[in-house]
Scaffold this motif. Sequence first.
Motif, PDB file in Angstrom:
ATOM      1  N   HIS A 294       1.598 -39.007   3.069  1.00 50.90           N
ATOM      2  CA  HIS A 294       1.308 -37.585   2.879  1.00 50.90           C
ATOM      3  C   HIS A 294       0.376 -37.094   3.990  1.00 50.90           C
ATOM      4  CE1 HIS A 294       3.135 -37.786  -1.084  1.00 50.90           C
ATOM      5  NE2 HIS A 294       2.420 -38.874  -1.315  1.00 50.90           N
TER       6      HIS A 294
ATOM      7  N   MET B 121       4.877 -32.148  -7.883  1.00 46.96           N
ATOM      8  CA  MET B 121       4.632 -30.730  -8.172  1.00 46.96           C
ATOM      9  C   MET B 121       4.531 -30.426  -9.660  1.00 46.96           C
ATOM     10  SD  MET B 121       8.245 -28.767  -7.394  1.00 46.96           S
ATOM     11  CE  MET B 121       8.232 -29.187  -5.684  1.00 46.96           C
TER      12      MET B 121
ATOM     13  N   GLN C 172      -1.188 -29.444  -9.140  1.00 46.61           N
ATOM     14  CA  GLN C 172      -1.097 -27.988  -9.213  1.00 46.61           C
ATOM     15  C   GLN C 172      -2.481 -27.350  -9.111  1.00 46.61           C
ATOM     16  OE1 GLN C 172       1.357 -25.931 -11.936  1.00 46.61           O
ATOM     17  NE2 GLN C 172       3.129 -27.260 -11.604  1.00 46.61           N
TER      18      GLN C 172
ATOM     19  N   GLU D 159      -3.567 -27.509  -5.510  1.00 46.44           N
ATOM     20  CA  GLU D 159      -2.815 -26.533  -4.713  1.00 46.44           C
ATOM     21  C   GLU D 159      -3.344 -25.125  -4.945  1.00 46.44           C
ATOM     22  OE1 GLU D 159       0.367 -26.382  -2.441  1.00 46.44           O
ATOM     23  OE2 GLU D 159      -1.097 -27.960  -2.060  1.00 46.44           O
TER      24      GLU D 159
ATOM     25  N   TRP E 269      -5.119 -22.771  -2.088  1.00 44.01           N
ATOM     26  CA  TRP E 269      -4.571 -21.454  -1.769  1.00 44.01           C
ATOM     27  C   TRP E 269      -5.629 -20.356  -1.949  1.00 44.01           C
ATOM     28  CZ3 TRP E 269      -3.343 -16.984  -4.706  1.00 44.01           C
ATOM     29  CH2 TRP E 269      -2.567 -16.037  -4.020  1.00 44.01           C
TER      30      TRP E 269
ATOM     31  N   ILE F 109      -0.231 -20.412   3.625  1.00 42.25           N
ATOM     32  CA  ILE F 109       0.742 -21.373   3.115  1.00 42.25           C
ATOM     33  C   ILE F 109       0.867 -21.184   1.609  1.00 42.25           C
ATOM     34  CG2 ILE F 109       1.218 -23.831   2.796  1.00 42.25           C
ATOM     35  CD1 ILE F 109      -0.197 -24.249   5.484  1.00 42.25           C
ATOM     36  N   THR F 110       2.071 -20.900   1.168  1.00 43.56           N
ATOM     37  CA  THR F 110       2.334 -20.705  -0.256  1.00 43.56           C
ATOM     38  C   THR F 110       2.191 -22.042  -0.979  1.00 43.56           C
ATOM     39  OG1 THR F 110       3.886 -18.951   0.291  1.00 43.56           O
ATOM     40  CG2 THR F 110       4.059 -19.897  -1.915  1.00 43.56           C
TER      41      THR F 110
ATOM     42  N   LYS G 178       2.848 -25.241  -2.974  1.00 41.49           N
ATOM     43  CA  LYS G 178       4.116 -25.956  -3.156  1.00 41.49           C
ATOM     44  C   LYS G 178       4.292 -26.375  -4.621  1.00 41.49           C
ATOM     45  CE  LYS G 178       2.800 -28.477   0.627  1.00 41.49           C
ATOM     46  NZ  LYS G 178       1.608 -28.181   0.900  1.00 41.49           N
TER      47      LYS G 178
ATOM     48  N   ASN H 141       4.618 -19.809  -8.521  1.00 44.08           N
ATOM     49  CA  ASN H 141       3.520 -19.581  -7.588  1.00 44.08           C
ATOM     50  C   ASN H 141       3.321 -18.104  -7.239  1.00 44.08           C
ATOM     51  OD1 ASN H 141       5.681 -19.156  -5.902  1.00 44.08           O
ATOM     52  ND2 ASN H 141       5.322 -20.963  -4.631  1.00 44.08           N
TER      53      ASN H 141
END
Length: 195
Positions: free
Chosen positions: A81, A143, A149, A152, A156, A163-164, A166, A170
């Motif tokens: 990753h 995900m 989550q 993420e 964000w 970057i949306t 993932k 969302n």
Amino acid sequence: MHTGTRLGAAILVATGLFISELRSPDMERRAVEVERGVLVYGAPAQIALSSWAVRRFQRAGLVVPDGEIHFYADLGACEGHLGYAAGGRIDVCTLDVDAMSRHAILHELAHLWLDANTIQLLRDRFLELRGLSAWNKTTDSWMLRGYEQAAELMAWVLGERIITPKIPNNNPALLAEAFELPLRGAAGHRADVVV
């Protein structure tokens, strides 16, 4: 020797020295404290990136827990990753400083923060809100893990929002509601952080 050849040779030597400095074992041993208890092992660009990420947390009234941030040139150290966090240590597997690496370091710092600041009750409420079955069950896809989550969402909201996330569902309005849940009751959280 022709001037162009000498210039080319000088550029190659300088580039080689720069690359060897980035990968030097000595660099891995030198730490820079970007915030009390947050040590970074990397070149100046990665140290600046780490400092930026810590300041993003601070702007939201969130204290980054003690930990170490290490940088690598390839994905091997991060289990394939871009980033990996475990036991107070973050590995970021890129030397780039761009939107992707900024998102990745915020995501991994979010894991440290979530580990130190969320209780099971909040995790369960987050799972219910997001329609998920488990916080960090390794048999669930990446995900569909609450832990991923939540990280993420934090990356964000605290980041540049280039970057949306993932993750499913969302939509920014859904993200705003879900972001607040793990933060409730966290010491020093500012309620005025809005998406």
